[in-house]
Design an enzyme around this catalytic site. Sequence first.
Site, PDB file in Angstrom:
ATOM      1  N   GLY A  68      26.496 -64.343  10.744  1.00  0.00           N
ATOM      2  CA  GLY A  68      26.786 -65.490   9.891  1.00  0.00           C
ATOM      3  C   GLY A  68      25.798 -65.677   8.767  1.00  0.00           C
ATOM      4  N   ILE A 118      27.466 -73.696  14.636  1.00  0.00           N
ATOM      5  CA  ILE A 118      27.814 -73.903  16.048  1.00  0.00           C
ATOM      6  C   ILE A 118      26.585 -74.346  16.840  1.00  0.00           C
ATOM      7  CG2 ILE A 118      29.781 -72.353  15.972  1.00  0.00           C
ATOM      8  CD1 ILE A 118      28.066 -70.168  17.243  1.00  0.00           C
ATOM      9  N   ARG A 123      13.576 -60.512   7.822  1.00  0.00           N
ATOM     10  CA  ARG A 123      12.868 -61.736   7.442  1.00  0.00           C
ATOM     11  C   ARG A 123      13.455 -62.924   8.208  1.00  0.00           C
ATOM     12  NH1 ARG A 123      13.717 -64.489   1.875  1.00  0.00           N
ATOM     13  NH2 ARG A 123      12.608 -66.407   2.296  1.00  0.00           N
ATOM     14  N   LEU A 182      14.335 -66.617   8.269  1.00  0.00           N
ATOM     15  CA  LEU A 182      14.583 -67.543   7.163  1.00  0.00           C
ATOM     16  C   LEU A 182      14.163 -68.972   7.491  1.00  0.00           C
ATOM     17  CD1 LEU A 182      18.068 -66.190   6.028  1.00  0.00           C
ATOM     18  CD2 LEU A 182      15.831 -65.752   4.995  1.00  0.00           C
ATOM     19  N   GLU A 195      21.937 -63.265  18.866  1.00  0.00           N
ATOM     20  CA  GLU A 195      22.269 -62.589  20.122  1.00  0.00           C
ATOM     21  C   GLU A 195      21.130 -61.738  20.675  1.00  0.00           C
ATOM     22  OE1 GLU A 195      26.769 -61.801  20.056  1.00  0.00           O
ATOM     23  OE2 GLU A 195      26.207 -61.870  17.960  1.00  0.00           O
TER      24      GLU A 195
HETATM   25 MO1  MOS Z   1      29.209 -63.902  19.294  1.00  0.00          MO
HETATM   26  S1  MOS Z   1      29.776 -63.209  21.165  1.00  0.00           S
HETATM   27  O1  MOS Z   1      29.601 -62.537  18.367  1.00  0.00           O
HETATM   28  O2  MOS Z   1      30.230 -65.175  18.893  1.00  0.00           O
END
Ligand code: MOS
Length: 703
Positions: A500, A457, A582, A584, A659
């Site tokens: 992710g 994204i 770590r 990456l 985040e």
């Molecule tokens: Mo994020 S708010 O967990 O896409």
Amino acid sequence: MTTDRADLARLEGWAKVTGTARYAGDHHPDDLAHAWPVPATIARGDLAAVRTEAALAVPGVLAVLTHHDAPALALPDDGDPTLAVLQSPRIAHRGQIVALVVAETPEDARAGAAAVECVYRPEPFDVVLTDDHQGLYTPAQANGGHPAVRERGDFDTAHGQAAVRIDRTYRIGPLHNHPMEPHTATAQWDGERLTVHDSSQGTNQVRTTLATLFGLAVADVLVISEHVGGGFGSKGTTRPHAVLATMAARRVDRPVRLALPRDQLPALTGYRAPTVHRVRLGADDDGRITALAHEVTTRSSTVREFVEQAAVPARVMYHSPNSRTVHRVVRQDVPTPSWMRAPGEAPGMFALECAMDELAETCGLDPVELRIRNEPAVEPDSDRPFSSRHLVECLREGARRFDWSRRHAAGPRREGRRLLGSGVAAATYPVLIAPSTAEVLARPDGTFLVRVNATDIGTGARTVLAAVAAETLAVPPDRVDVEIGRSDLPPAPLAGGSAGTASWGWAVHDACTGLRRALTDRGGTPLPSEGLRHRADTTDAVAAGSTFARHAFGAQFAEVEVDADTGEVRLRRLLGVFAAGRILNTRTARSQFTGAMIMGASMALLEHSTLDPGFGDHAERDLASYHVAVNADVPVVEAFWLDEHDEHLNPMGAKGIGELGIVGTAAAVVNAVRHACGVRVRELPIRPEALLPRLPRLPHLPG
Ligand code: MOS
């Protein structure tokens, strides 16, 4: 371009800067038609009648879908009710879709939408959030499955007896995700098979949802999100635009694209719910916290319960023998909130970290020192040991790099009519992980193909996965190709929860480890023409969980100037130091950290959304009125990280980073404003008109 794995440039960088990377709205199948939604103009009531004749007479208009004739959707009981579009005449919030116009061009569709006539039976509505609203209740859970209420010890007694007490209320209004690419889907039917190019953070979930809603076999649905122009959570779940595009394509029997107009995003794609935070701290004279309460009041729509888990970080951050954390919510006639970057932590840590600054001031302590004094030995709420926690090191390293000690030596400074100050706040974000599969193919020519339904994204996921594969296979990264962003690839979780890279990377690591072993076992035997494949599934490994409390931490430092004549606050410098396992890829990680810090600065100084009590809808619905930080607002933003080794995470030793950078930034800015001009702000954003009347009057200074 470097081929160093830790500094690999974005694999799709060239495609993006040359405009060849294709987003959901960049696919142009033959016969493509376009859709435009008609939003409700009342906040609550019924759609008594909807007249489509005039719209159908607009040149180019092909169809108008309404609740009378839209396909019935098979929404399961546990499904997302915000996806039940065009299913009933009931209006739950202003901006809800009441009709969808399909036409030859977007302009024709928009003209058609303007010609749809709606007759409403409006009802009184309730949209104003107050901390004593009669409808407030304690939900069974806050988001993320967190208990709504936690009590440890005896907060009331301990707070009552504390030598130093803080009792403050902080407020944050609604915040909107506003990704650069608005939510877009291009849907195409081929008999009973459906293909959707969607701007989504995870196509597996969109595929399953569309299959369920339209009664299709999952295998007959293909969802593709090859490139996504930001999401910040608002594309983390299936959104109404994908359902509407699919309906419309069915109706006109042509491919249909729906790109939501930006002014409809706030009502349809989710937003960060407003929160009111009462934070109470009790401490001894040395600043050691004996009582901590964080009580959050928030709201959701009548459509769905959504409880921003903003009191959760208070369960993680500081040692206190007595603690109370509470979430309460009220259901109002407003659009449904949803995920936005660091849900829970971003608003919760604004309040907690401002309160910590107030406590430091009351105790006469350096705010860095106050936090170090309250460092817990184990996770306060669970008594579990941390897998790693280097908050103190982040604070010390940040203080050193920021030249924090000078703040005390010099005190607040002044440059002409500008008042300068600096502030600090801590950051935290949990380590989340979800099961993933991945596949890797060794080709006879010595190259490799990694296949996993990850989504990039804008984070650099594709690039990082190539680096993980290259490292595991012990080959140069330019010999690794990566395929992501399609629901027919090996299933993988969404790009969300900063999970992710860890989730997909683990599966890629395992697949590559298996393949490497298989290649070793073959000795030098040449590969068959179809190559050699290995697949991995981390379901069991992830389910095994951990006995450790796993969180990333960080320290945010901000320097601001306050204009004594206008009340305008300008950022001079932001500096963050993070401990997130770590790292990456240094380039994409720095971009994630600084990007999120900028978003946090934007939350502190600019982002302002008004739920208009007269109309019952958000008033600032475009980027001309909903201001986000631009380059000129963020002169110096620096992100650093510690070399953190954590054996209790995943094979890469990585924590999430998407985040963490937004958490604490707003508090650091607010605390810096207090230091600069003596005014304590407890509501975001910091607005000149709120600051100005409280500023000290400066004598006129020459020069
Ligand atoms: Mo994020 S708010 O967990 O896409």
